[in-house]
Design a protein around this motif. Structure first.
Motif, PDB file in Angstrom:
ATOM      1  N   ALA A   1      33.405 -13.852  24.949  1.00  0.00           N
ATOM      2  CA  ALA A   1      32.240 -12.962  25.034  1.00  0.00           C
ATOM      3  C   ALA A   1      32.506 -11.978  26.162  1.00  0.00           C
ATOM      4  N   SER A   2      31.982 -10.785  26.028  1.00  0.00           N
ATOM      5  CA  SER A   2      32.118  -9.775  27.081  1.00  0.00           C
ATOM      6  C   SER A   2      30.869  -8.914  27.098  1.00  0.00           C
ATOM      7  N   VAL A   3      30.592  -8.348  28.259  1.00  0.00           N
ATOM      8  CA  VAL A   3      29.401  -7.505  28.429  1.00  0.00           C
ATOM      9  C   VAL A   3      29.771  -6.295  29.272  1.00  0.00           C
ATOM     10  N   ALA A   4      29.351  -5.130  28.826  1.00  0.00           N
ATOM     11  CA  ALA A   4      29.483  -3.900  29.602  1.00  0.00           C
ATOM     12  C   ALA A   4      28.093  -3.373  29.916  1.00  0.00           C
ATOM     13  N   ILE A   5      27.866  -3.036  31.185  1.00  0.00           N
ATOM     14  CA  ILE A   5      26.595  -2.451  31.631  1.00  0.00           C
ATOM     15  C   ILE A   5      26.891  -1.089  32.244  1.00  0.00           C
ATOM     16  N   VAL A   6      26.150  -0.079  31.807  1.00  0.00           N
ATOM     17  CA  VAL A   6      26.294   1.278  32.330  1.00  0.00           C
ATOM     18  C   VAL A   6      24.913   1.776  32.719  1.00  0.00           C
ATOM     19  N   LEU A   7      24.754   2.206  33.969  1.00  0.00           N
ATOM     20  CA  LEU A   7      23.499   2.812  34.406  1.00  0.00           C
ATOM     21  C   LEU A   7      23.564   4.316  34.190  1.00  0.00           C
TER      22      LEU A   7
ATOM     23  N   LEU B   1      29.275   9.814  34.107  1.00  0.00           N
ATOM     24  CA  LEU B   1      27.906   9.566  34.560  1.00  0.00           C
ATOM     25  C   LEU B   1      27.789   9.475  36.078  1.00  0.00           C
ATOM     26  N   HIS B   2      28.906   9.243  36.760  1.00  0.00           N
ATOM     27  CA  HIS B   2      28.896   9.098  38.223  1.00  0.00           C
ATOM     28  C   HIS B   2      27.815   8.103  38.646  1.00  0.00           C
ATOM     29  N   ALA B   3      27.819   6.960  37.994  1.00  0.00           N
ATOM     30  CA  ALA B   3      26.826   5.916  38.250  1.00  0.00           C
ATOM     31  C   ALA B   3      27.501   4.555  38.086  1.00  0.00           C
ATOM     32  N   PRO B   4      26.888   3.495  38.606  1.00  0.00           N
ATOM     33  CA  PRO B   4      27.510   2.174  38.528  1.00  0.00           C
ATOM     34  C   PRO B   4      27.757   1.721  37.091  1.00  0.00           C
TER      35      PRO B   4
ATOM     36  N   PRO C   1      34.676   3.329  36.005  1.00  0.00           N
ATOM     37  CA  PRO C   1      34.933   1.986  36.542  1.00  0.00           C
ATOM     38  C   PRO C   1      34.959   0.873  35.495  1.00  0.00           C
ATOM     39  N   ALA C   2      34.034   0.893  34.552  1.00  0.00           N
ATOM     40  CA  ALA C   2      33.965  -0.204  33.587  1.00  0.00           C
ATOM     41  C   ALA C   2      35.179  -0.207  32.666  1.00  0.00           C
TER      42      ALA C   2
ATOM     43  N   GLY D   1      23.138  -7.324  37.661  1.00  0.00           N
ATOM     44  CA  GLY D   1      22.949  -7.527  39.089  1.00  0.00           C
ATOM     45  C   GLY D   1      23.998  -6.788  39.917  1.00  0.00           C
ATOM     46  N   ARG D   2      25.244  -6.815  39.467  1.00  0.00           N
ATOM     47  CA  ARG D   2      26.305  -6.117  40.189  1.00  0.00           C
ATOM     48  C   ARG D   2      26.114  -4.603  40.094  1.00  0.00           C
ATOM     49  N   ALA D   3      25.704  -4.124  38.930  1.00  0.00           N
ATOM     50  CA  ALA D   3      25.500  -2.677  38.792  1.00  0.00           C
ATOM     51  C   ALA D   3      24.376  -2.188  39.698  1.00  0.00           C
ATOM     52  N   LEU D   4      23.308  -2.952  39.794  1.00  0.00           N
ATOM     53  CA  LEU D   4      22.165  -2.531  40.603  1.00  0.00           C
ATOM     54  C   LEU D   4      22.422  -2.700  42.100  1.00  0.00           C
TER      55      LEU D   4
END
Length: 298
Positions: free
Chosen positions: A196-202, A176-179, A94-95, A294-297
């Protein structure tokens, strides 16, 4: 190539396979590989680059798709941003799909490729922080059919470089099959280069959070201490939610790690304050990190 170039390209080669492309580069050391050409042709038209030859990668079908291998997706370097932005790819990574959809106007997304984003290594490359957060690897094609793997972060940091007759063939990304979330800020409305950009992977299997910040430095930055701290607060076996104060603290932690205060002078005086522009950039990074987590969680 351009109407005002003082010197035209001497030769253009159109190989049909990855190994043929590597062989062509070996035979013409001064040649430059080209796929979408969104960065290369801009440099040519500005007079910054005059390649003696081009090795076109557009006919190499193996670079335009992906397949699965040992819990990973092996992405062809010729995948365009437009292709990665489609729903079937978004369900996979997704990211990376989100970064592809934010890569620019349609003409850029239709031509620009994943491999080109990596090889150009522009700080504003939207795919780069996502690949850093995913801890992706590159499959490098060399002479005589050889293949080697290096982490994306090693290439971007200059720790390992491509040899003259090597090409980025594939990008190996763990599934990872995760948000996952990618967010970026631009200096204007609509598609544009990131300020600026940010990527979050759980990573629930490892009970970890991976964060990468792009566009503010020559390569994506990983605030590892902030990652470990916030991961320790998440109830991985429960709802995984966090209070707004924790999300805000994470954003500040990430921003301060990536854009630190000035060091105090050696004579023991006070450190000079950050400029208003830098403070604004720090606030932007904090907001992006807070919102992305916040969106990932959720």
């Amino acid at each position: 190539m351009t109407t005002h170039a003082p010197k035209a390209t001497q030769s253009v080669t159109l190989p049909a396979s990855l190994d043929e492309a590597v062989a062509a580069l070996g035979a013409m050391p001064a040649a430059v590989p080209v796929a979408g050409g969104t960065d290369l042709m801009s440099a040519v038209n500005k007079g910054l680059l005059r390649p003696a030859g081009l090795v076109g990668l557009g006919r190499i079908s193996e670079l335009r798709g992906w397949h699965y291998q040992d819990g990973h997706a092996l992405l062809g370097a010729g995948l365009t941003h437009a292709r990665m932005g489609r729903p079937d790819f978004a369900a996979l990574i997704p990211a990376l799909a989100a970064s592809a959809r934010a890569a620019g106007p349609p003409q850029i997304r239709n031509a620009g490729t994943l491999g080109g984003n990596i090889a150009t290594a522009a700080p504003t490359g939207d795919a780069l922080p996502v690949l850093a957060a995913l801890e992706a690897d590159l499959v490098i094609a060399g002479a005589d059919g050889s293949r080697r793997e290096i982490p994306v972060s090693h290439l971007l940091a200059g720790r390992e470089m491509l040899e003259p007759a090597e090409l980025i063939g594939f990008v190996r990304v763990p599934l990872l099959h995760a948000p996952q979330v990618f967010l970026k800020a631009t200096g204007r409305t609509g598609p544009g280069r990131a300020t600026a950009s940010v990527a979050i992977v759980l990573d629930p299997a490892r009970r970890g959070v991976r964060c990468a910040v792009g566009a503010i430095a020559p390569m994506p930055l990983r605030p590892l201490e902030a990652e470990h701290w916030i991961a320790s607060l998440i109830d991985w076996d429960g709802a995984r939610g966090l209070a707004p104060d924790a999300l805000a603290a994470f954003g500040e932690y990430v921003a301060a790690a990536c854009i630190p205060d000035h060091e105090p002078p050696e004579d023991g005086g006070e450190a000079p304050p950050l400029s208003p522009a830098v403070l604004h950039l720090r606030r932007t990074v904090a907001a992006l990190a807070r919102r992305a987590l916040g969106r990932a969680l959720s």
